[in-house]
Design an enzyme around this catalytic site. Structure first.
Site, short mmCIF file in Angstrom:
data_model
loop_
_atom_site.label_atom_id
_atom_site.label_comp_id
_atom_site.label_asym_id
_atom_site.label_seq_id
_atom_site.Cartn_x
_atom_site.Cartn_y
_atom_site.Cartn_z
N SER A 178 39.90 18.73 -6.95
CA SER A 178 38.61 19.12 -7.51
C SER A 178 38.19 20.51 -7.07
O SER A 178 37.35 21.14 -7.72
CB SER A 178 37.54 18.09 -7.12
N CYS A 217 34.56 26.41 0.27
CA CYS A 217 34.45 24.99 0.61
C CYS A 217 35.22 24.62 1.88
O CYS A 217 34.74 23.81 2.69
CB CYS A 217 34.92 24.14 -0.57
N GLN A 251 43.94 20.53 0.56
CA GLN A 251 42.74 20.66 -0.25
C GLN A 251 42.82 19.85 -1.54
O GLN A 251 43.83 19.87 -2.25
CB GLN A 251 42.46 22.14 -0.54
N THR A 309 27.69 24.47 -17.44
CA THR A 309 28.68 23.58 -18.06
C THR A 309 29.95 23.44 -17.23
O THR A 309 30.79 22.59 -17.51
CB THR A 309 29.06 24.08 -19.47
N GLY A 310 30.12 24.25 -16.18
CA GLY A 310 31.31 24.19 -15.35
C GLY A 310 31.24 23.07 -14.33
O GLY A 310 30.24 22.35 -14.21
N GLU A 368 42.51 31.91 -0.92
CA GLU A 368 41.87 30.94 -0.03
C GLU A 368 42.06 31.29 1.45
O GLU A 368 41.13 31.16 2.25
CB GLU A 368 42.44 29.56 -0.31
N THR A 373 33.09 19.46 -3.00
CA THR A 373 32.17 19.79 -4.10
C THR A 373 30.71 19.51 -3.75
O THR A 373 29.82 19.96 -4.45
CB THR A 373 32.53 19.01 -5.38
N VAL A 379 31.08 23.09 -10.98
CA VAL A 379 30.05 23.26 -9.96
C VAL A 379 28.66 23.09 -10.58
O VAL A 379 27.78 22.45 -10.00
CB VAL A 379 30.19 24.62 -9.26
N ARG A 395 47.37 22.70 -1.74
CA ARG A 395 46.71 21.81 -2.70
C ARG A 395 47.47 20.50 -2.73
O ARG A 395 48.69 20.48 -2.91
CB ARG A 395 46.68 22.45 -4.09
N HIS A 436 38.48 17.89 1.41
CA HIS A 436 39.48 18.77 2.02
C HIS A 436 39.69 18.35 3.47
O HIS A 436 38.73 18.24 4.25
CB HIS A 436 39.01 20.22 2.02
#
Length: 358
Positions: free
Chosen positions: A177, A147, A174, A13-14, A200, A327, A16, A234, A241
């Protein structure tokens, strides 16, 4: 034609997990067999449990499926993990011990000495590390990188192979999302830049050295000796990104030679014809304004890394800009490509109803 392998999606449900569902909707090798989430969602239909944020409509064949608990016995051949790190740390080894291969997007085991950290076009031989895990049950863990690490390392691979690398300085911009859903507060994100993303920079410093490391005869990885300095920001972009990269090469090279290293790079898995593999891993732009997230992030169905503005660096040797779809290539798409490679390497077989490999 081989029967399609049954995939479970952990954290379905997330953000990713939803991207996994989108990318697997018409996959020729894999079908979604289990939708797995927390006890809050378990027992409900997927359409009722999920806040769907996908770019396409929720697939009808998925919508009415019942969500399974993380603690349930799963009827599938392997699982993709989109779990958050804390949950993955407990859940992924348990499923591997129960005999399920775990293809993970979580950070929990990326730097574990016996777990492959994998980008198929960069280090396909590192899957040999699976043998270092307790494989008596047939289960194991394979991870894909952060990512931003994915885009950076794809660009560094041809430079490392051709010239050697001593140092890298990288500053990322980045997309929102990358923070998942609901992600960054609108009051922080709109018309603003946030110059900190927790954890990160550490990933960008260490993960490329494992990915570019050399597989030893005992299955261990000798880390590449590259000094990396990273700063992560961000920015108010939805997908993609960007990274500004400067490199100190191991031996002198002209800007033209560096461009040729990018453009001439040959994927070591090209012969496999994997469904998610782009025609070219790297695209080098001539236009000084490119790459741009809004215009180029979907190149190669989101699996191509864009490179532009290759030029001399006043401090190191050469600098350039890169773009990666965070993503797709940087998360779910990269994990799916990992699974495809494992199929071709005969490391991801069908399982019988009893859990044995067929």
């Amino acid at each position: 034609m081989m029967p399609r392998l049954r995939a479970g999606i952990l954290g379905a449900t997330g953000a990713v997990g939803q991207k996994f569902i989108e990318l697997l909707a018409d996959h020729p090798w894999f079908e979604v067999a289990e939708l797995v989430a927390s006890s809050r969602s378990a027992g409900r239909s997927y359409r009722d449990a999920v806040n769907w944020i996908g770019s396409s409509a929720l697939p009808a064949k998925i919508a009415d499926r019942e969500v399974t608990s993380l603690k349930a016995e799963l009827a599938c051949d392997f699982v993709f993990s989109g779990l958050k790190a804390k949950v993955a740390q407990e859940t992924e080894p348990r499923l591997a011990e129960a005999g399920l291969p775990v293809i993970s997007n979580a950070r929990s085991y990326r730097m574990h000495p016996d777990v492959p950290l994998l980008i198929p076009e960069v280090n396909p031989d590192h899957t040999a590390q699976i043998r270092r895990q307790d494989g008596s049950s047939g289960g194991y863990i394979v991870t894909n990188p952060n990512c931003s690490t994915v885009g950076l390392t794809c660009a560094l691979r041809p430079l490392y192979d051709t010239f050697g690398l001593e140092a890298v300085q990288v500053t990322t911009m980045q997309a929102l999302s990358g923070a998942g859903y609901p992600g960054v507060s609108s009051l922080d994100a709109l018309a603003n830049v946030v110059p900190f993303i927790e954890g990160e920079e550490d990933k960008l410093v260490h993960e490329p050295c494992k990915l570019l490391g050399q597989l030893q005869s005992d299955g261990r990885i000798k880390l590449a000796s590259i000094a990396i300095s990273a700063q992560c920001n961000r920015v108010p972009v939805l997908e993609g990104h960007l990274a500004c990269v400067s490199v100190k090469l191991g031996r002198p090279a002209s800007v033209q030679q560096v461009r040729e290293a990018f453009t001439d790079f040959q994927s070591p898995i090209a012969q496999y014809g994997l469904p998610s593999m782009p025609r070219k891993l790297l695209t080098v732009f001539d236009d000084e304004r490119f790459p741009q997230p809004r215009r180029h992030v979907e190149s190669g169905r989101g699996m191509t890394v864009g490179i532009g503005r290759v030029r001399s660096c006043e401090v190191l040797d050469v600098k350039f800009i890169l773009l990666v779809h965070n993503t797709v290539r940087g998360a779910a798409g990269g994990a799916i490509l990992n699974a495809e490679l494992l199929v071709k390497q005969h490391l991801l077989p069908l399982r019988s109803a009893t859990g044995a490999t067929a």
